[in-house]
Design a protein around this motif. Structure first.
Motif, PDB file in Angstrom:
ATOM      1  N   HIS A  36      77.507  19.026  95.784  1.00  0.00           N
ATOM      2  CA  HIS A  36      78.648  19.579  95.718  1.00  0.00           C
ATOM      3  C   HIS A  36      78.692  20.616  96.570  1.00  0.00           C
ATOM      4  O   HIS A  36      79.733  20.971  96.849  1.00  0.00           O
ATOM      5  CB  HIS A  36      78.724  20.170  94.062  1.00  0.00           C
ATOM      6  N   PHE A  37      77.564  21.450  96.854  1.00  0.00           N
ATOM      7  CA  PHE A  37      77.682  22.383  97.739  1.00  0.00           C
ATOM      8  C   PHE A  37      78.262  22.331  99.090  1.00  0.00           C
ATOM      9  O   PHE A  37      79.168  22.812  99.784  1.00  0.00           O
ATOM     10  CB  PHE A  37      76.275  23.205  98.071  1.00  0.00           C
ATOM     11  N   VAL A  38      77.515  21.044  99.673  1.00  0.00           N
ATOM     12  CA  VAL A  38      77.996  20.460 100.987  1.00  0.00           C
ATOM     13  C   VAL A  38      79.593  19.962 100.901  1.00  0.00           C
ATOM     14  O   VAL A  38      80.496  20.226 101.567  1.00  0.00           O
ATOM     15  CB  VAL A  38      77.140  19.013 101.230  1.00  0.00           C
ATOM     16  N   ASP A  39      79.981  19.508  99.491  1.00  0.00           N
ATOM     17  CA  ASP A  39      81.202  18.873  99.581  1.00  0.00           C
ATOM     18  C   ASP A  39      82.179  20.001  99.578  1.00  0.00           C
ATOM     19  O   ASP A  39      83.200  19.937 100.298  1.00  0.00           O
ATOM     20  CB  ASP A  39      81.331  18.260  98.185  1.00  0.00           C
ATOM     21  N   ASP A  40      81.831  21.338  98.902  1.00  0.00           N
ATOM     22  CA  ASP A  40      82.746  22.426  98.867  1.00  0.00           C
ATOM     23  C   ASP A  40      82.807  23.052 100.243  1.00  0.00           C
ATOM     24  O   ASP A  40      83.966  23.444 100.535  1.00  0.00           O
ATOM     25  CB  ASP A  40      82.201  23.527  97.863  1.00  0.00           C
ATOM     26  N   HIS A  41      81.854  23.033 100.933  1.00  0.00           N
ATOM     27  CA  HIS A  41      82.032  23.406 102.419  1.00  0.00           C
ATOM     28  C   HIS A  41      82.726  22.630 103.367  1.00  0.00           C
ATOM     29  O   HIS A  41      83.689  23.063 104.028  1.00  0.00           O
ATOM     30  CB  HIS A  41      80.598  23.527 103.029  1.00  0.00           C
ATOM     31  N   MET A  42      82.655  21.238 103.222  1.00  0.00           N
ATOM     32  CA  MET A  42      83.327  20.527 104.068  1.00  0.00           C
ATOM     33  C   MET A  42      84.812  20.642 103.519  1.00  0.00           C
ATOM     34  O   MET A  42      85.681  20.954 104.332  1.00  0.00           O
ATOM     35  CB  MET A  42      83.076  18.976 103.886  1.00  0.00           C
ATOM     36  N   LYS A  43      85.157  20.703 102.512  1.00  0.00           N
ATOM     37  CA  LYS A  43      86.615  20.782 101.955  1.00  0.00           C
ATOM     38  C   LYS A  43      87.043  22.396 102.495  1.00  0.00           C
ATOM     39  O   LYS A  43      88.286  22.222 102.896  1.00  0.00           O
ATOM     40  CB  LYS A  43      86.752  20.885 100.349  1.00  0.00           C
ATOM     41  N   HIS A  44      86.360  23.233 102.455  1.00  0.00           N
ATOM     42  CA  HIS A  44      86.948  24.730 102.807  1.00  0.00           C
ATOM     43  C   HIS A  44      87.072  24.666 104.446  1.00  0.00           C
ATOM     44  O   HIS A  44      88.165  25.062 104.893  1.00  0.00           O
ATOM     45  CB  HIS A  44      85.698  25.561 102.444  1.00  0.00           C
ATOM     46  N   LEU A  45      86.247  24.053 105.052  1.00  0.00           N
ATOM     47  CA  LEU A  45      86.576  23.706 106.572  1.00  0.00           C
ATOM     48  C   LEU A  45      87.831  23.080 106.991  1.00  0.00           C
ATOM     49  O   LEU A  45      88.494  23.442 107.577  1.00  0.00           O
ATOM     50  CB  LEU A  45      85.168  23.209 107.316  1.00  0.00           C
ATOM     51  N   ALA A  46      88.037  21.959 105.911  1.00  0.00           N
ATOM     52  CA  ALA A  46      89.117  20.919 106.267  1.00  0.00           C
ATOM     53  C   ALA A  46      90.219  21.718 106.031  1.00  0.00           C
ATOM     54  O   ALA A  46      91.414  21.472 106.771  1.00  0.00           O
ATOM     55  CB  ALA A  46      89.005  19.945 105.404  1.00  0.00           C
ATOM     56  N   GLU A  47      90.506  22.804 105.273  1.00  0.00           N
ATOM     57  CA  GLU A  47      91.578  23.520 104.787  1.00  0.00           C
ATOM     58  C   GLU A  47      92.091  24.217 106.031  1.00  0.00           C
ATOM     59  O   GLU A  47      93.211  24.385 106.355  1.00  0.00           O
ATOM     60  CB  GLU A  47      91.385  24.581 103.815  1.00  0.00           C
ATOM     61  N   GLY A  48      91.198  24.665 107.153  1.00  0.00           N
ATOM     62  CA  GLY A  48      91.595  25.303 108.140  1.00  0.00           C
ATOM     63  C   GLY A  48      91.936  24.475 109.525  1.00  0.00           C
ATOM     64  O   GLY A  48      92.078  24.951 110.585  1.00  0.00           O
ATOM     65  N   MET A  49      92.032  23.206 109.353  1.00  0.00           N
ATOM     66  CA  MET A  49      92.007  22.427 110.586  1.00  0.00           C
ATOM     67  C   MET A  49      93.197  21.411 110.275  1.00  0.00           C
ATOM     68  O   MET A  49      93.650  21.110 109.282  1.00  0.00           O
ATOM     69  CB  MET A  49      90.755  21.524 110.699  1.00  0.00           C
ATOM     70  N   LYS A  50      93.954  21.077 111.376  1.00  0.00           N
ATOM     71  CA  LYS A  50      95.215  20.188 111.270  1.00  0.00           C
ATOM     72  C   LYS A  50      94.486  19.038 111.206  1.00  0.00           C
ATOM     73  O   LYS A  50      95.319  18.122 110.235  1.00  0.00           O
ATOM     74  CB  LYS A  50      95.998  20.396 112.582  1.00  0.00           C
ATOM     75  N   THR A  51      93.816  18.380 111.891  1.00  0.00           N
ATOM     76  CA  THR A  51      93.099  17.082 111.720  1.00  0.00           C
ATOM     77  C   THR A  51      91.729  17.249 111.887  1.00  0.00           C
ATOM     78  O   THR A  51      91.130  17.746 112.749  1.00  0.00           O
ATOM     79  CB  THR A  51      93.458  16.184 113.002  1.00  0.00           C
ATOM     80  N   ALA A  52      90.923  16.475 110.903  1.00  0.00           N
ATOM     81  CA  ALA A  52      89.580  16.627 111.067  1.00  0.00           C
ATOM     82  C   ALA A  52      88.939  15.166 110.463  1.00  0.00           C
ATOM     83  O   ALA A  52      89.379  14.663 109.271  1.00  0.00           O
ATOM     84  CB  ALA A  52      89.047  17.628 110.231  1.00  0.00           C
ATOM     85  N   THR A  53      88.384  14.491 111.295  1.00  0.00           N
ATOM     86  CA  THR A  53      87.604  13.444 110.587  1.00  0.00           C
ATOM     87  C   THR A  53      86.236  13.623 110.074  1.00  0.00           C
ATOM     88  O   THR A  53      85.728  14.884 110.274  1.00  0.00           O
ATOM     89  CB  THR A  53      87.246  12.786 111.893  1.00  0.00           C
TER      90      THR A  53
END
Length: 104
Positions: A36-53
């Motif tokens: 859950h911790f890793v998932d939250d971090h990935m989602k948070h980073l994705a919010e600030g990116m236009k495209t992210a694999t």
């Protein structure tokens, strides 16, 4: 007597929309908390990116978490050094207050 190893088990978790089977001896709740911790971090980073694999997000998440870990280690080491300095100061103060005959 044969050596007894902890039993390994498989725990299914979801990170950034992908299912993973984590195999180990740790408590289920702990593994789910880590995922859950890793998932939250990935989602948070994705919010600030236009495209992210997912793989790019995974690497950026790993870099960010490594940075947080290094910063925590630096703070822990600084805290230990502060405690050592305070302890030395207190010991010197105590020794100054004690009669010298006690140290002979």
């Amino acid at each position: 007597m044969p050596r007894r190893w902890p039993l390994t088990k498989t725990i299914d978790v979801e990170i950034y929309g992908q299912r993973y089977a984590i195999r180990g001896v740790a408590d289920d709740a702990y593994i789910r908390r880590l995922a859950h911790f890793v998932d939250d971090h990935m989602k948070h980073l994705a919010e600030g990116m236009k495209t992210a694999t997912p793989s790019k997000l995974a690497v950026l998440t790993a870099i960010n978490l490594a940075h947080q870990f290094f910063e925590s280690e630096k703070k822990r080491a600084q805290g230990e050094a502060d405690v050592d300095r305070r302890m030395d100061t207190l010991m010197e103060s105590i020794e100054e207050q004690m009669p010298t005959s006690l140290f002979r």
